[in-house]
Design a protein around this motif. Sequence first.
Motif, short mmCIF file in Angstrom:
data_model
loop_
_atom_site.label_atom_id
_atom_site.label_comp_id
_atom_site.label_asym_id
_atom_site.label_seq_id
_atom_site.Cartn_x
_atom_site.Cartn_y
_atom_site.Cartn_z
N ILE A 437 0.86 -1.19 0.00
CA ILE A 437 0.00 0.00 0.00
C ILE A 437 0.89 1.24 0.00
O ILE A 437 1.84 1.31 0.78
CB ILE A 437 -0.91 0.03 1.24
CG1 ILE A 437 -1.75 -1.26 1.30
CG2 ILE A 437 -1.82 1.26 1.24
CD1 ILE A 437 -2.48 -1.43 2.62
N PRO A 438 0.60 2.25 -0.86
CA PRO A 438 1.38 3.50 -0.85
C PRO A 438 1.31 4.18 0.52
O PRO A 438 0.29 4.11 1.22
CB PRO A 438 0.71 4.36 -1.93
CG PRO A 438 0.01 3.38 -2.81
CD PRO A 438 -0.42 2.25 -1.92
N ASN A 439 2.40 4.85 0.90
CA ASN A 439 2.46 5.51 2.22
C ASN A 439 1.32 6.49 2.43
O ASN A 439 0.76 6.59 3.54
CB ASN A 439 3.80 6.23 2.39
CG ASN A 439 4.94 5.27 2.66
OD1 ASN A 439 4.72 4.19 3.20
ND2 ASN A 439 6.15 5.64 2.27
N GLN A 440 0.97 7.24 1.37
CA GLN A 440 -0.05 8.27 1.52
C GLN A 440 -1.45 7.69 1.77
O GLN A 440 -2.37 8.41 2.16
CB GLN A 440 -0.10 9.20 0.30
CG GLN A 440 -0.53 8.53 -1.01
CD GLN A 440 0.64 7.97 -1.79
OE1 GLN A 440 1.70 7.72 -1.22
NE2 GLN A 440 0.46 7.80 -3.08
N ASP A 441 -1.60 6.37 1.56
CA ASP A 441 -2.92 5.75 1.74
C ASP A 441 -3.03 4.93 3.02
O ASP A 441 -4.11 4.40 3.32
CB ASP A 441 -3.25 4.86 0.54
CG ASP A 441 -3.44 5.64 -0.74
OD1 ASP A 441 -3.89 6.80 -0.65
OD2 ASP A 441 -3.14 5.10 -1.83
N VAL A 482 -1.76 -0.79 10.34
CA VAL A 482 -1.13 -1.48 9.22
C VAL A 482 0.27 -0.96 9.00
O VAL A 482 0.55 0.23 9.21
CB VAL A 482 -1.97 -1.34 7.93
CG1 VAL A 482 -2.09 0.12 7.52
CG2 VAL A 482 -1.36 -2.15 6.78
N GLU A 483 1.17 -1.85 8.58
CA GLU A 483 2.50 -1.49 8.09
C GLU A 483 2.62 -2.07 6.69
O GLU A 483 2.20 -3.21 6.44
CB GLU A 483 3.59 -2.08 8.99
CG GLU A 483 3.59 -1.52 10.40
CD GLU A 483 4.60 -2.24 11.30
OE1 GLU A 483 5.25 -3.17 10.80
OE2 GLU A 483 4.70 -1.86 12.48
N SER A 484 3.16 -1.27 5.76
CA SER A 484 3.19 -1.77 4.38
C SER A 484 4.32 -1.12 3.59
O SER A 484 4.76 0.00 3.90
CB SER A 484 1.85 -1.49 3.70
OG SER A 484 1.81 -2.07 2.41
N GLU A 485 4.77 -1.85 2.58
CA GLU A 485 5.76 -1.35 1.63
C GLU A 485 5.36 -1.84 0.25
O GLU A 485 5.09 -3.04 0.06
CB GLU A 485 7.16 -1.83 1.99
CG GLU A 485 8.25 -1.26 1.10
CD GLU A 485 9.64 -1.71 1.52
OE1 GLU A 485 10.58 -1.50 0.73
OE2 GLU A 485 9.77 -2.30 2.63
N SER A 490 2.29 -6.35 3.10
CA SER A 490 1.65 -5.61 4.18
C SER A 490 1.48 -6.50 5.40
O SER A 490 1.41 -7.73 5.29
CB SER A 490 0.26 -5.11 3.74
OG SER A 490 0.34 -4.32 2.57
N ILE A 491 1.44 -5.86 6.57
CA ILE A 491 1.12 -6.56 7.83
C ILE A 491 -0.02 -5.78 8.50
O ILE A 491 0.14 -4.61 8.86
CB ILE A 491 2.32 -6.63 8.78
CG1 ILE A 491 3.54 -7.22 8.09
CG2 ILE A 491 1.95 -7.47 10.00
CD1 ILE A 491 4.79 -7.23 8.96
#
Length: 499
Positions: A437-441, A482-485, A490-491
């Motif tokens: 997921i993009p950081n801004q979202d 959520v944490e995601s890259e 994603s987690i």
Amino acid sequence: MNDTQPTTGNSALFQTEEKFKLLTRLLPLGVCTTDKNGTINYFNETALKLWGWTPDHQDITAFYNSLKIYDRDGKVIPQERNPITLALQSCNSVYDEEVMIERPDGTRISALISIEILYDEDHQQRGVLGVYQDTTERNKAEIGLKRLAAIVESSDDAIISKTLQGIITSWNSAAIRIFGYNDEEIIGKPINILIPAGKQDEEREIISKIKAGERIDHFETVRSRKDGSEINISLTVSPIKNDRGEIIGASKIARDITNRVKIDKQLKEYADQLKELNNYKDDFMAMASHELKTPLTVIKANLQLLELRLEDDPNHTFINNTMKQVNKLGNLISDLFDVTKIQAGQLQLNLTEFDLNDLVAETIGNIAHTSNSHTIQSNIQKEDVKIKADYLRLEQVLINLLTNAIKYSPSADQVILTTNVENKNVVVSVKDFGIGIPNQDLEKVFTRFFRVKGLASTFSGSGIGLYISSEIVKHHGGKMWVESEENVGSIFYFSIPLN
């Protein structure tokens, strides 16, 4: 000036000159006298300070002549046009001529010069008397007052001053425009002329606070105009003090906020209308989702009968596909029904005590039967994790997170579910190795109907599953994050209190 002992014949003149010196020594004005040739023969201490004289200057006349004097336009006045020189040449007095004097240290002061012709007993010119008044500070104050006056006059707000008795003492152009009274009509009148009958007590309260040294900021009220109409204004009132620090009046800034009040009223009306429409929408969604359940149940039952009867029929595939779409529609209707409950504050929980590990194991087993593309690896607590929660609602959260993890990691074949006990909470995480997921979202994914841009054409979904899951967790006293890259995975986490 060298003093000599007077002779008997000059005794009266000597006494007169001594009185003159004594008098001028006490004056706050610079005073000097010259002979008929312009040579300075007397000066007081104020004149020395004004000219910037120091003990190094032995010849005061030469020193004075070396000073640069400028006219009002900033042009240097040559020696032959020096006020003293001109007065001696013309035998005419000079009164209040404004000049600028540049002293030896480079500083400049403003001064008013007055020159009076001195005559002897035979009425012959014997010199001049020069008087210098330092007006530097006064001029600065006047410039400041002019600037302030310009600001007051150019202001869009009414700026008014009044005495502690409420008598108006000043009135700017904006006040004329806002209230309709000109200067002659209003100055000297009580401020109550601007206050509607029902708000006269406000003035007494304002004056009481001003007398106590208090300032009133942005007090919104109503005032009357000359034509009798009322106007919405915002008032800022400050005490006015004299040189001794005593409060002698008040300065009032009145801003016309009629348009803002009108807009605020319209916005409130729009907000009320939107709220009403939103309620209609929620009612419609609740009614629609409820009413759709009945025909959908009938359709599903008939499809299941057809599926049994046509098990060996070549058209059996069409029935399977139709059943899948009916199940999707059923899930969507259930989600919409949950959303309406959450919006209406009617999401109820059926709390029971159970072991979270049992729920996790059952959910993983159910998902495994419906998906053969991914393996769900579980890292759960070995000890029992007793919680008091709604079993079915938490199962709904886990199913949503696991199915999302599978859906959004099409190139992977594994999902990891982990549980940890931290302090007095149990933390559950679901990790995928998908698109990310993009950081801004990241802060928006739990918002109702939000979907990451660019995914709609590739991945189906309504954008309400995570919203519902987050609300269910909140109703349990927990939180979800959520944490995601991007392109890594994603987690998704959620935590709820232990029993």
